[in-house]
Enzyme design. Sequence first.
Site, short mmCIF file in Angstrom:
data_model
loop_
_atom_site.label_atom_id
_atom_site.label_comp_id
_atom_site.label_asym_id
_atom_site.label_seq_id
_atom_site.Cartn_x
_atom_site.Cartn_y
_atom_site.Cartn_z
N LYS A 78 -22.02 -67.46 33.92
CA LYS A 78 -21.95 -68.14 35.21
C LYS A 78 -23.40 -68.22 36.01
O LYS A 78 -24.03 -67.14 35.59
CB LYS A 78 -21.10 -67.46 36.20
N SER A 130 -14.63 -70.75 42.06
CA SER A 130 -16.07 -71.27 41.78
C SER A 130 -16.55 -71.13 40.36
O SER A 130 -17.16 -71.79 40.08
CB SER A 130 -16.94 -70.41 42.81
N SER A 145 -12.06 -66.51 42.15
CA SER A 145 -13.06 -67.53 41.77
C SER A 145 -12.96 -67.26 40.21
O SER A 145 -13.62 -68.39 39.48
CB SER A 145 -14.41 -67.44 42.29
#
Lengths: 506, 94, 516
Positions: C90, C165, C189
């Site tokens: 990420k 996210s 997330s």
Amino acid sequence: MSTAYEPVIGLEIHVQLGTRTKMFCGCELSFGDPPNTHTCPVCLGMPGTLPTINREAVRLGLMIGMALGGELDDRLVFHRKSYFYPDLPKGYQISQFDRPLVSGGSLGDVRLERVHLEEDAAKLTHLGESGRIGGSTASVVDYNRGGTPLAEIVTRPDIHSAEQASSWLRLLRETLRQLGVSDVNMEEGSLRCDANISIRPVGTDGLGTKTELKNMNSFRFIEQGINAEVARQTRIVQDGGRVEQETLHFDPRSGSITSLRSKEGSHDYRYFPEPDLPPVAVPTELFDLARAAIPELPLDREARYVDVHGLNDESARLLAFRRELGDYYEATVAAAGATPDGEAAPDGVTRPAEPADDPADTRRQIANWIGNDLVRRLTAEDADDDAAGDPQASKVTPQALAALVALVRAKSITRKAGGQVLDALVAEGGEPAAIVERDGLAAIGGGDELRPVVQAALDANPDVVEKLRSGNMKPIGVIVGAVMKETRGRADAGAVTQLAREILGL
Amino acid sequence: MIDRDTVRHVAALSRLELHDDEVEPMARELSAVLGHIETIAELDLDGVAPTTDVVVARSGLRPDEPHVSLTRDAAVDQAPDASDDGFRVPSPQA
Amino acid sequence: MTDPTTLSAVDQVAALRAGDLDAAGLFAAYRERAAADDTNSFTWLADGPDDAAAAVPDGARARSVDGPEPTFDVPADDALSVRGLPVAVKDLFCVTGVPTASCSELLRGYRPPHTATAVARLQAGGATVLGKTNQDEFAMGSSNENSAFGAVLNPWDRTRVPGGSSGGSAAAVAAGLAPVALGTDTGGSVRQPAALCGVVGLKPTYGSVSRFGMIAFASSLDQAGVLARDVRDAALVLAHLTGAADPRDSTSIGWQGDALGLPSADRLDGLRIGVPTDLLGEGIDPGVRASFDAALRTAEELGASIVEITLPHARHALAAYYVIAPAEASSNLARFDGVRYGNRAAADDLVSLYTRTRHDGFGPEVRRRIMLGTFALSAGYYDAYYGRAQQVRTKVVEDFATAHEQVDLIATPTSPTVAWGLGERTDDPWAMYRADVMTLPQSLAGVPAISIPCGLDDGLPVGLQLSGPAFGEPRILDAAHALERAIGFDGTPPRSGRTGEGGAGGADATSGGGAA
Ligand SMILES: [Mg+2]
Ligand SMILES: [Zn+2]
């Protein structure tokens, strides 16, 4: 009729702690190194970095708390204090808020509110024509200082004059120095003082609106700044105005006081618990380590010098408030065999076979010789510096000074000749007896040796003799002076006077 | 429930510029969210201690041992405006 | 031989160890797939396996005076090796010298001088960084529409969101562009995008994985997690993320649970699974509910008992979370001021430098949360908002403790709905926030949870969430593994149909815009 006002002053002192590394990262502390050479992702506030608590800073904070008699918290709780300024890389300062490491305590006649740990801001330099705050267009930030561990010491509003503020701050500084928690150098900013100042009519108890006077970096400026602010507030109130709560800057050059921060910063620091530092118990061994490292502190030493050593207040304070003088004094006293009963002599001092005949008087004499004669001689060269004139670093050993004092006390040399011996010791070291011998400084012994010299002086000054006979003893000084000149200071003034009286049958 | 003045005040505290046409929508959106959040006002929480963290054990303190810092060049490498002396910003007093 | 990218990560590393597969070839195969990505899952791709580990210029990283870089304890068990495994990361994980922006315009182009511990631990075990994945800006969002790098498209249906996210990490794994990916979970997330993309998402116990080098959203909630094709792959990565406490993170406490290995259970005999009926009352799509109920029946068939429990304060977790997380975020994001790094707006005075940099650099959702958080901490409002939210958090923590006196694990749907259409909720922040209603309670309590696919609703994946007490990961992984086998979900998205605008995704996919 105008009301008289008295100032009510509280101090906030930021002390840089003498750790090796910063409060929340492993960067080494530095002073005067090239800008931005002591930084890392943590103290630059880089994304993704986190603080870790410096254990040594906690230990030093505990030492301060113990020395000042405050209550120590057994948990470390940090908050974030938010505001935007380029010297604050994260947009918040990690500080303690509702649970300071130390609560309460006192030093001398001033009570303390708290002592808490926090991180220092970075250094902002203003570029531009003046090189100072007003009128510059750009500034540069040096993050070397950012993150230095600070202890913030906050007093209660127990101070009522600028002079009291500065003398108390001297006491605090010496206490911290002797604790060894900081180098307390005001010029380099390792000790910085803000003052909260209000005034009130004499005899009342209330607290007026206070202003905060920032960052005064010498004792002189602290006195000047507080006096100027008290005068400013008094003028405002006497003119029927109201003092506004604000943060102020004192300019020692012009003596003027200006508002430091604009209204926009009407401060809302949004304190909240630092989520990157969950509360943690203070390790019990840190309490033990801190306690074991606390030396005798100035106020305690002063009391011991008065109560046990029999010194006067002035000598006691001087020797107690400068640790190196006190240590030297005690070594000299031990060398003289005048250590009070029940007190241990310092290590490494050879005590004489015979104790001093009048130990209390010996100690007073030694204190005098150190406090007056020796310190004056040693500081002559590098004045201005409080730390200058350390006798431990001089050529005068405690044994030599003890021997010198013994010679004077035995009247083997006069006090004046003693001064000459001390000059020689400071310059080249050595043994007082040898210097007396070499320079012919031995006191002229009893009447046999001195009587002819006094007789000659009287003979040479018939007008003086006449006045003396008529009962006016004032001009005896002339005779003493003449004898001293003749003997190059080796005569005792009292003995000269005594002999003159005998010869003249007075 | 959160008016334009409050929005402007909070934006100033946050150092966020809000254009004139952004103030009203922000007030509306924040008010809507706060309306939902305020359901917690009805809970009886008297005497309940706050939870500031859920760390189930505590880490130790850091030993006071230096690490190697960044070089000056590495420190200022990502700065939008660096000078020899450091990170340049408009003077706070300008 | 067969396409190595069809193998699980566990099988890939076994093949690498056996010499049946070579690491460079595996990396290249994924590199090629990722370069052809039409879901906009990546923000940066490494050229080769050594790219992200390449020598860093002298002086560009802090290290101990007396020693080299910190070293990490790598699992000794060969079965837990990750040597040669490509990992997608990420964007908010800092990797030295590699573009790291947390998908914010403010940080576009930023290259950090340090590497996140989670990434460094995997590298120490021999894994390689394949690339950085797209996400909601600063991890704020549930749809991955709030990214300065454009929205991510759901591989199951490119007109729909992947969740957020960690949307890029979930989509990349779902689309077979990476064997495993690192994500972060603050309020769901990792779990929620895993559910919406039909992959496994694991959020470990708070404090078990170091947060050092993760660009913070909300410090007391953020936790690194894993997105994987199956439960064993997630367990493999978890074994590397955990270990001794990280001296650079004061919230890192080291692994304190039972030893982590690859789960192998195929029965759930004796396991008590709690179902919080009070949380499942409303707002759950019937198709989601049906898949969830079917999964519970499967669990019973495997020997588990299903127990109705209550988590009385869990429904208030949403409100508490939307105070606590924005409050911490408003403070964590104060460092983005255009002075030391990042992009700076032109300004003549200092205050304008700050306000313009932050206005132009942050997207609308980030600005909204900074405002919300600043408000909640400001004078006069702290007690009513922040203070109260922390009290609610206490009650939520207590609810879980009470529940776990009765049950071993707690099951809920991961998300009340399947993936929704791009742009569908961007006008209504609260509707977007509600997407995390099932995952927020566990985040507030700091307990571990996993999401596994448990079926399809109208062709879109449904996620099942299993959570347990702190350091209950081994049991969660065992149960999830047994259920996963019994459910037999086919995680391969259909390659045809449902593609909306087709393969046009890429960097100019829809802008974040709007609310979430
Ligand atoms: Mg302070
Ligand atoms: Zn540092």
